[in-house]
Design a protein around this motif. Structure first.
Motif, PDB file in Angstrom:
ATOM      1  N   TRP A 182      18.995   8.916  23.987  1.00 24.72           N
ATOM      2  CA  TRP A 182      19.361  10.715  23.703  1.00 24.72           C
ATOM      3  C   TRP A 182      18.816  11.216  24.564  1.00 24.72           C
ATOM      4  O   TRP A 182      18.584  11.206  25.591  1.00 24.72           O
ATOM      5  CB  TRP A 182      17.970   9.928  22.867  1.00 24.72           C
ATOM      6  N   THR A 184      18.755   2.060  24.105  1.00 27.57           N
ATOM      7  CA  THR A 184      18.952   3.297  23.540  1.00 27.57           C
ATOM      8  C   THR A 184      19.347   4.868  24.732  1.00 27.57           C
ATOM      9  O   THR A 184      19.136   4.311  25.902  1.00 27.57           O
ATOM     10  CB  THR A 184      18.352   3.847  22.793  1.00 27.57           C
ATOM     11  N   THR A 197      14.548   4.186  18.934  1.00 30.06           N
ATOM     12  CA  THR A 197      15.598   5.455  18.318  1.00 30.06           C
ATOM     13  C   THR A 197      15.383   6.829  17.437  1.00 30.06           C
ATOM     14  O   THR A 197      15.466   8.051  18.275  1.00 30.06           O
ATOM     15  CB  THR A 197      17.334   4.892  17.924  1.00 30.06           C
ATOM     16  N   ASN A 230      21.368   4.203  18.981  1.00 35.26           N
ATOM     17  CA  ASN A 230      21.225   3.348  19.298  1.00 35.26           C
ATOM     18  C   ASN A 230      22.729   1.859  19.790  1.00 35.26           C
ATOM     19  O   ASN A 230      23.405   2.172  19.156  1.00 35.26           O
ATOM     20  CB  ASN A 230      21.173   2.050  17.450  1.00 35.26           C
TER      21      ASN A 230
END
Lengths: 480, 480
Positions: free
Chosen positions: B260, B258, B175, B232
Motif C-alpha cells: 500500500w 499486502t 489491506t 491484497n
C-alpha cells in the motif's frame, strides 16, 4: 532460537562488529545488489532518531529542506575538475529508460553539488536571495570495492546541506557553524561520542572543496571514524555552474558555496564506540526503546497479575520514556534478558511476583552488565528514577568514550613512535609534510592524517617526516 | 518583483494549476533530468507535514519502518508475470558501475514488492514471525511520457507498506485497515479532502495484485485523483519469491502479502482541491506556516514599535501555532499580503500603529478572501481565537470540498448521460461490464471506472453498457 554468538572484541574486533549487528538484527546483507544492505527495522529506527535530532538542529540554525533529482546528467559531474576526478570511478550509470537507450547518460547522485548548483544558478539573482540555506535528506550511491554494513555501503542514506553566500567570510562562518553547533553538538550530546574537530589536509579534503572540516571519533580498536564533514567550496562550484548575484554595488559577482553531510555510517560509529562483548549498547537519547519491562511469571494467573502491574507502572512512563513491555509467554525471562541486552536497550526492569508483593522492581543497566548495574527500586519513585538513570547512562557512555580516547592518544616525535601509536589509537605529531609524505605514511603505516585539530600547541616542534620546525600539529590514525 | 499571474480556473484549469505552483514557489522543472522536478522548500515542507501525520498513523497501527535497496536485479521484476507486464515499459536501467559494464543489469525500483519479497522469504520461518508489518519511505522512478509537477513525475517520493500474513483473512483485514484507518483518516482529517472508497476493477488494479482498494478525491474540475491504494497481493508474490512459513500444524504454507502506498501526488491533490484564483490554499493542519503576522510601519520608529508588539503577541503562540513574522522593510504591506495569500497561509494577522493603540489586530482568512473573511480581534484573546479559527478553516475547507463533490456527482443510466456527467464530475452507474467495455468507455469518453464503491445500492438497475440487471454500481470519471 539459539543465542547468536558474539566474537569477543579482543579476539577479532572486525568480526565482533558484524556479530553485534547480526545479534541485534540491525541489517541484512543484500548480496543480490552489490555492496548494498537492508536497513532492518531495528537499525532503521536508530537512523530515524538520528534524523529527528539532527533535523531539529539543522532547522533551528535557519535551514529548510528540499528535494532534488536522484539522477544527474553525467556531463554535470565533469564541470568541476577536481570533483570529476574524485567521483568518476564511483558512478552508477543509467543507460536506458523504458527500453530506449540514452544518448546522454545519467548517473545516480554520488553527492548533489552539481545538480543543486545547476538550479541555484537559476534561483539566485540578487544579494537579497542570499544566504540560501537548504538541506536534503536522500539516498546516494557510490561504488565501493570493500563494503561493511553501515560504515561503507554502495547505497547509503544521508543529509547533505548546500548553502550559498555572498562572501567568503559568510561561507566560512556557515561551514564552521555546521561543524560546531550542529554536528559536534549532535554527536557529543545525542550519540555520547566525543569528537576531534579540525581541518582536513589537501590530500584528504572533499573533491572540489577549498577547505574541508571534519569531526573524527575514536572507535574501541583505536581507529578513527570520520563522523561528519563540512566543506567551504569557495567559488569552485559557483564558477563551474555560474552561480552569480547582483550585489548592492550593482556588480555581478560569483557566490560562495558550502556543503556538509553526515550519513548512516553514524549508526556504525554508535555500534563500534559503545557496544561490548554482550552486544549492542545504544545511548539512551537515540534508543528506540529506552526501557524494557520484563514481567516474570510461571503460570497464567501470575502472568495476568504481572501484566496488570506492568500496565499500571508504564502508564506513568508515557510521553517520558520510550518503553516496551515484553509479554511473550513462549520464551523464558532469561531468554528475554539476553535478547534485550543483545539489542542494546539501556535499561531493563524486571517485575516478578515477589517484586509485586514488596512494591519494588529490579532495574538493570545495560552499560554495567551483571550485579554491578542491578538495583532494587521502589515502585513509588520509579518513573523519576528511570528518567534520571537514562541521563546518567548517557553521561557514563560519553565519559567512558572520552576516557578511552584520552588513554589512546599519544604524542609522537618520530616514525618509530608513530608506528606504535597508530596500532593503538591516535598519534599527535608536529607536521610540515607534503601530500607525498602523507601518501608514504599511508603506504607504510596504513595511517592517514585525520585532522589538523583546531586546538594547536603554543610551542613549535620538529615535523615527524621532514624534521622541519613547525607550530602545526596533526592527528594521525588508521581510519574506517 | 512583479506579481505572478495566475490564470483563472474557469479559463484554463490546467494552466491555473501550474501558475499556482509557480506563484507559491513549490517546485521547479528539472528539464535536465527527463520528467523530474525539484521539490522546492515551500513544496517539500508540505510533504514533511504529510509524512509526519502519516508516519504517526502507520506506527500507531503497529508498523515499523525499514529501508531496502534502491536497485533491483532486473530478473526479479520478471518473477511475477502480471507485475513485469505492468512495469517493464517504465524501468530505468543501470548498465555500468564505475565504468564496468554489468552482465546482469539493475533497475531503479519502480515499487519494491520484488526486492522486499526476496528478503522476506529469508526472514520468515514460522507462524511466530507473522504478521510482518514493515513500511518504507523512499524515492521511486517510473518512466512517464507526460509529466505534471507532483501529479506525475518520473521520480517521486512515497511510502510503501509491505506486510506478510498467515491467512487471506489477515491480509484482507490489513489491506482494508490501511485504506480506512490510515489513508482515509489522514486525507479527510489532515488534507480536508473527502474521499470515495472502493475496490478497483480488474483493469485498474495493481499489476500483480489479487484486489486493489482505492481512495479517490474529486478535484475542482470534476476529475478524480487516486489519492492512495492498498493491495491484497494474495499469494502471488509469496509464490514468486517463495515466502513460506511453518504453521502451527507443522506444515509449510505460502504466506499472504499486502502492499500500500501514497505519494507526493498528494501535494498535487491538496493544491487542486482547495486553491483558488488568488493562488494556493493549504489546510491549516498541514500548513508549514499557519499564521503570518504582518507588522505595518512607515518609518524606523514605527517599525521598532510594531516588531516589539509582534514579538509580545507571538510569544504566546509558540508550541500552539506555526507562525512567521514578516518583518521585511523593503516591500510594502500590500505586497506581503498578496505574497502570503499566493502561498496559501491560512491566516494573516495585520498589526499597524492604530491596532497597537486600540489593542486589536486585523485577522484575515485565506479561504475567504476580501472583506468577508476579515475581522478585528482584541489582542487579549487572540491566541485562543487563532487556534480555534484554524480548526474552523480546516472544517470549512472539508465542507466546501464535500459540497462540491455532492454537486458534481451524477446518477447516470445511459451513455449519453455518462458523457455529460464525466464532463463535470463523477458518474454513478450500474455496471456489469467487462474489461473490454471499460477500454471502450475510456476511448470514447476519456473516462475510467475509478472505483466500485463500498457503499452499494440495495436495489438493482440496468448496466449502462450491457443493459444487464445488476446490483453493482461503480463511479466513472476522468482522472489525473
Amino acid at each position: 532460537m539459539p543465542k547468536d554468538i558474539i566474537t569477543p572484541r579482543d579476539k577479532d574486533y572486525s568480526q565482533w562488529y558484524l556479530d553485534v549487528i547480526k545479534a541485534a538484527d540491525l541489517a541484512d546483507y543484500a548480496e543480490v545488489v552489490r555492496g548494498c544492505i537492508v536497513f532492518k527495522p531495528n537499525g532503521y529506527a536508530i537512523w530515524e532518531h538520528i534524523q529527528k535530532a539532527l533535523d531539529e538542529r539543522i532547522k533551528e540554525t535557519g535551514h529548510v529542506n528540499a528535494y532534488f533529482p536522484l539522477l544527474i546528467p553525467k556531463s554535470f559531474i565533469t564541470k568541476e575538475a577536481e570533483h570529476v576526478e574524485g567521483f568518476a570511478p564511483e558512478l552508477f550509470e543509467i543507460s536506458s529508460i523504458g527500453g530506449d537507450v540514452l544518448a546522454d547518460p545519467y548517473v545516480i547522485r554520488p553527492t548533489s553539488e552539481t545538480i543543486i548548483g545547476h538550479f541555484y544558478a537559476q534561483w539566485i539573482n540578487s544579494w537579497r536571495d542570499l544566504p540560501l540555506l537548504i538541506n536534503q535528506w536522500a539516498n546516494v550511491m557510490r561504488h565501493e570495492k570493500r563494503t561493511r554494513p553501515f560504515l561503507r555501503t554502495a547505497e547509503f542514506l544521508w543529509q547533505e546541506g548546500h548553502t550559498v553566500h555572498a562572501t567568503e567570510e559568510d561561507a566560512e562562518r556557515e561551514t564552521l557553524m555546521i561543524l560546531n553547533d550542529v554536528y559536534t553538538d549532535f554527536v557529543e550530546n545525542e550519540m555520547a561520542l566525543p569528537v576531534l574537530r579540525g581541518r582536513k589536509t589537501e590530500k584528504e579534503k572533499f573533491a572540489g572543496a577549498l577547505r574541508t572540516y571534519t569531526i573524527e571519533a575514536m572507535m574501541q580498536d583505536g581507529r578513527s571514524l570520520q563522523a561528519g564533514t563540512s566543506h567551504n567550496l569557495g567559488q569552485n562550484f559557483a564558477k563551474a555552474f555560474d552561480i552569480t548575484y547582483l550585489d548592492k554595488d550593482n556588480t555581478l559577482k560569483h557566490a560562495w558555496t558550502t556543503s556538509w553531510g553526515v550519513t548512516t555510517r553514524l549508526i556504525g560509529a554508535l555500534i563500534m564506540a559503545h557496544s561490548d562483548d554482550e552486544g549492542l549498547i545504544i545511548p539512551p537519547r537515540l534508543a528506540p526503546i529506552q526501557v524494557v519491562l520484563v514481567p516474570i511469571f510461571k503460570n497464567d494467573s501470575e502472568r495476568a497479575i504481572a501484566l496488570e502491574a506492568a500496565a499500571k507502572l508504564t502508564a506513568q512512563w508515557k510521553g517520558k520514556i520510550r518503553f516496551k513491555v515484553d509479554d511473550r509467554d513462549y520464551v523464558s525471562p532469561g531468554f528475554k534478558y539476553n535478547e534485550w541486552e543483545t539489542r542494546g536497550v539501556p535499561i531493563r526492569v524486571e517485575l516478578g511476583p515477589r517484586d509485586i508483593e514488596k512494591n519494588t522492581v529490579a532495574v538493570a543497566r545495560r552499560d554495567m552488565p551483571g550485579k554491578a548495574g542491578k538495583v532494587f527500586v521502589s515502585q513509588e519513585s520509579l518513573t523519576e528514577y528511570l528518567v534520571e538513570l537514562l541521563e546518567t547512562i548517557q553521561k557514563a557512555l560519553f565519559d567512558r568514550a572520552f576516557q578511552f580516547r584520552a588513554d589512546h592518544t599519544f604524542d609522537v616525535s618520530n616514525l618509530e613512535e608513530l608506528k606504535v601509536a597508530v596500532d593503538q589509537g591516535f598519534a599527535r605529531a608536529y607536521w610540515a609534510g607534503t601530500t607525498e609524505d602523507e601518501d608514504r605514511i599511508q603506504t607504510e603505516f596504513k595511517a592517514t592524517v585525520r585532522a589538523i585539530p583546531f586546538d594547536q600547541p603554543t610551542q613549535s616542534g620538529r615535523c615527524i617526516v621532514t624534521g622541519v620546525e613547525t607550530t602545526q600539529q596533526v592527528i594521525l590514525a588508521r581510519a574506517y
